[in-house]
Design an enzyme around this catalytic site. Structure first.
Site, PDB file in Angstrom:
ATOM      1  CB  CYS A  91      -0.951   0.016   1.187  1.00  0.00           C
ATOM      2  SG  CYS A  91      -2.053  -1.389   1.246  1.00  0.00           S
ATOM      3  CG  HIS A 139      -3.024   3.671   2.283  1.00  0.00           C
ATOM      4  ND1 HIS A 139      -3.662   3.284   1.122  1.00  0.00           N
ATOM      5  CD2 HIS A 139      -2.981   2.560   3.071  1.00  0.00           C
ATOM      6  CE1 HIS A 139      -3.985   2.007   1.221  1.00  0.00           C
ATOM      7  NE2 HIS A 139      -3.590   1.541   2.387  1.00  0.00           N
ATOM      8  CG  ASN A 195      -6.555  -0.535   1.828  1.00  0.00           C
ATOM      9  OD1 ASN A 195      -5.942  -0.202   0.825  1.00  0.00           O
ATOM     10  ND2 ASN A 195      -5.952  -0.949   2.928  1.00  0.00           N
TER      11      ASN A 195
HETATM   12  O1  UT7 Z   1      -3.143  -1.044   3.920  1.00  0.00           O
HETATM   13  C1  UT7 Z   1      -2.988  -1.720   5.130  1.00  0.00           C
HETATM   14  C2  UT7 Z   1      -4.223  -2.549   5.314  1.00  0.00           C
HETATM   15  N1  UT7 Z   1      -4.659  -2.869   6.617  1.00  0.00           N
HETATM   16  C3  UT7 Z   1      -5.246  -2.009   7.482  1.00  0.00           C
HETATM   17  O2  UT7 Z   1      -5.327  -0.834   7.305  1.00  0.00           O
HETATM   18  C4  UT7 Z   1      -5.870  -2.637   8.709  1.00  0.00           C
HETATM   19  C5  UT7 Z   1      -5.684  -1.837   9.963  1.00  0.00           C
HETATM   20  N2  UT7 Z   1      -6.588  -2.308  10.975  1.00  0.00           N
HETATM   21  C6  UT7 Z   1      -7.883  -1.906  11.040  1.00  0.00           C
HETATM   22  O3  UT7 Z   1      -8.315  -1.102  10.230  1.00  0.00           O
HETATM   23  C7  UT7 Z   1      -8.743  -2.409  12.165  1.00  0.00           C
HETATM   24  O4  UT7 Z   1      -7.950  -3.150  13.071  1.00  0.00           O
HETATM   25  C8  UT7 Z   1      -9.937  -3.295  11.672  1.00  0.00           C
HETATM   26  C9  UT7 Z   1     -10.945  -2.429  10.938  1.00  0.00           C
HETATM   27  C10 UT7 Z   1      -9.435  -4.394  10.751  1.00  0.00           C
HETATM   28  C11 UT7 Z   1     -10.627  -3.935  12.854  1.00  0.00           C
HETATM   29  O5  UT7 Z   1     -11.096  -2.917  13.747  1.00  0.00           O
HETATM   30  P1  UT7 Z   1     -10.821  -3.035  15.313  1.00  0.00           P
HETATM   31  O6  UT7 Z   1     -11.488  -1.885  15.937  1.00  0.00           O
HETATM   32  O7  UT7 Z   1      -9.334  -3.184  15.489  1.00  0.00           O
HETATM   33  O8  UT7 Z   1     -11.607  -4.340  15.675  1.00  0.00           O
HETATM   34  P2  UT7 Z   1     -11.054  -5.690  16.325  1.00  0.00           P
HETATM   35  O9  UT7 Z   1     -10.245  -6.448  15.315  1.00  0.00           O
HETATM   36  O10 UT7 Z   1     -10.430  -5.375  17.650  1.00  0.00           O
HETATM   37  O11 UT7 Z   1     -12.402  -6.461  16.572  1.00  0.00           O
HETATM   38  C12 UT7 Z   1     -13.389  -5.990  17.494  1.00  0.00           C
HETATM   39  C13 UT7 Z   1     -14.569  -6.947  17.434  1.00  0.00           C
HETATM   40  C14 UT7 Z   1     -14.167  -8.414  17.544  1.00  0.00           C
HETATM   41  O12 UT7 Z   1     -15.158  -9.080  18.277  1.00  0.00           O
HETATM   42  P3  UT7 Z   1     -14.905  -9.479  19.801  1.00  0.00           P
HETATM   43  O13 UT7 Z   1     -13.699 -10.362  19.773  1.00  0.00           O
HETATM   44  O14 UT7 Z   1     -14.665  -8.175  20.501  1.00  0.00           O
HETATM   45  O15 UT7 Z   1     -16.170 -10.166  20.168  1.00  0.00           O
HETATM   46  C15 UT7 Z   1     -14.195  -8.891  16.109  1.00  0.00           C
HETATM   47  O16 UT7 Z   1     -14.459 -10.265  15.999  1.00  0.00           O
HETATM   48  O17 UT7 Z   1     -15.228  -6.807  16.167  1.00  0.00           O
HETATM   49  C16 UT7 Z   1     -15.351  -8.096  15.557  1.00  0.00           C
HETATM   50  N3  UT7 Z   1     -15.285  -7.922  14.117  1.00  0.00           N
HETATM   51  C17 UT7 Z   1     -16.369  -7.667  13.363  1.00  0.00           C
HETATM   52  N4  UT7 Z   1     -17.664  -7.515  13.681  1.00  0.00           N
HETATM   53  C18 UT7 Z   1     -18.536  -7.247  12.664  1.00  0.00           C
HETATM   54  C19 UT7 Z   1     -14.191  -7.976  13.317  1.00  0.00           C
HETATM   55  N5  UT7 Z   1     -14.556  -7.751  12.037  1.00  0.00           N
HETATM   56  C20 UT7 Z   1     -15.888  -7.564  12.037  1.00  0.00           C
HETATM   57  C21 UT7 Z   1     -16.835  -7.287  11.038  1.00  0.00           C
HETATM   58  N6  UT7 Z   1     -18.133  -7.121  11.393  1.00  0.00           N
HETATM   59  N7  UT7 Z   1     -16.492  -7.163   9.743  1.00  0.00           N
END
Ligand code: UT7
Length: 334
Positions: A116, A256, A286
């Site tokens: 990216c 980005h 993204n």
């Molecule tokens: O170009 C580089 C590309 N990568 C990135 O930019 C990724 C950077 N990371 C992020 O943008 C964020 O970490 C995410 C958007 C991927 C995730 O957001 P978060 O606030 O860090 O959520 P999390 O991974 O801590 O998950 C929180 C909760 C979890 O449930 P529990 O364990 O708290 O019960 C996940 O299972 O949200 C759940 N979850 C979802 N729920 C509904 C994860 N994905 C989803 C989803 N829909 N799509």
């Protein structure tokens, strides 16, 4: 000693697939919902390629549009650099595919593999060829179709990415305009925080590997998030310092487009209010190496850049890699 020639922008272009995939569509595929996706990422919809669209085809379209905008003929290009991590083949480079498609028969062509961050790395590389007097017309392309490498059952990743391409034609400009300073970095220790495990020589693709989804992107989202928030501000401040400018002098920030919360954290770190930050992650998700160039095209369409405006672009991604460019916009308004 300051170089007598700098590298500036002669034209830009973008291309995205027609097909839209909304958050509501994703609700039918995985256990997710529009409210979660929008509040955690800022994404409403993304564009998805059909089976006959690739990084090569989208990149070629964006390249043609950038050449038209620049009024540069393909045969006048000296160099083409394509930033991609979803090339049409493992090799040859997607830049070669685009070179053939646009008829840039004099240009040397190669890919940059900085995920990216690739568009920022590509601009920095192209600019140095121009400053060194080794090229006068350089086409930089960012093209990615990462949706072809997603596990559509993994809600942690499949909601984030979209497909697209963007391109910029660079050429010589006055030393006080164009790409003024760059800050690039890499931390290979984080290489497994976001990567594509299968298809290379380490894990050649077998039927079993495909069953294990080794051809799909793997990401530790929270780790990448923390890294991104830390590195984006640092990279921008370093590049601004090299350009002898301060955040107060920034007219437009084009980060980005990965996640609105990451963008807001980086903007806050630099003390930038929202009217100086460009955001279109809601429309495209993204798009990896394409995202900064797509945002640049739309910022120009919205007349948010004028000759003399100070623009900061910053990317982060797999590698882990990061990079920022400080640009003094060198084109008159169309
Ligand atoms: O170009 C580089 C590309 N990568 C990135 O930019 C990724 C950077 N990371 C992020 O943008 C964020 O970490 C995410 C958007 C991927 C995730 O957001 P978060 O606030 O860090 O959520 P999390 O991974 O801590 O998950 C929180 C909760 C979890 O449930 P529990 O364990 O708290 O019960 C996940 O299972 O949200 C759940 N979850 C979802 N729920 C509904 C994860 N994905 C989803 C989803 N829909 N799509």
């Amino acid at each position: 000693m300051q170089s007598q020639v700098n590298a500036g922008f002669l034209g830009v272009g973008m291309a995205v697939p027609e097909r839209r995939l909304t958050n509501a569509d994703l609700e039918k595929l995985v256990d997710t919902n529009d409210e979660w996706i929008f509040s955690r990422t800022g994404i409403r919809e993304r564009r998805i390629t059909s089976s006959d669209e690739t990084s090569g085809t989208l990149g070629s379209l964006a390249a043609k549009r950038a050449l038209e905008d620049a009024r540069v003929a393909p045969e006048d290009l000296d160099l083409m650099i394509c930033a991609t991590s979803s090339g049409d083949y493992i090799w040859p480079a997607t830049a070669c595919i685009i070179q053939k498609a646009i008829g840039a028969n004099r240009a040397a062509a190669f890919d940059v593999g900085a995920a990216c961050s690739g568009f920022v790395f590509g601009l920095a590389t192209g600019a140095n060829f121009i400053r060194a007097g080794q090229a006068r017309r350089v086409l930089v392309i960012g093209a990615d179709t990462l949706t072809k490498h997603l596990n559509w059952q993994d809600r942690n990743t499949c909601i984030l990415f979209g497909d697209g391409a963007s391109a910029a034609v660079l050429g010589p400009c006055a030393p006080d305009e164009g790409i003024m300073a760059t800050s690039l970095g890499t931390d290979g220790n984080g290489l497994e925080q976001i990567y594509l495990p299968g298809g290379g020589t380490r894990n050649p693709l077998t039927a079993e590997g495909i069953n294990q989804r080794l051809n799909c992107l793997v990401m530790r989202g929270a780790e990448v998030y923390k890294f991104a928030v830390r590195i984006m501000g640092n990279a921008c401040l370093d590049a601004l310092c090299r350009a002898q400018l301060t955040p107060r002098e920034v007219d437009l920030f084009i980060p980005h487009q990965a996640n609105i919360r990451i963008i807001n954290a980086a903007a806050e770190r630099m003390g930038l209010t929202s009217e100086r930050v460009f955001v279109n992650v809601d429309k495209y998700g993204n798009t990896s190496a394409a995202s900064i160039g797509i945002a640049l095209v739309e910022a120009l369409e919205q007349k948010r850049l004028h000759r003399g405006s100070v623009l900061v672009t910053v990317g982060f991604g797999a590698g882990l890699t990061w990079g920022a460019n400080v640009i003094r916009w060198n084109r008159d308004e169309a």
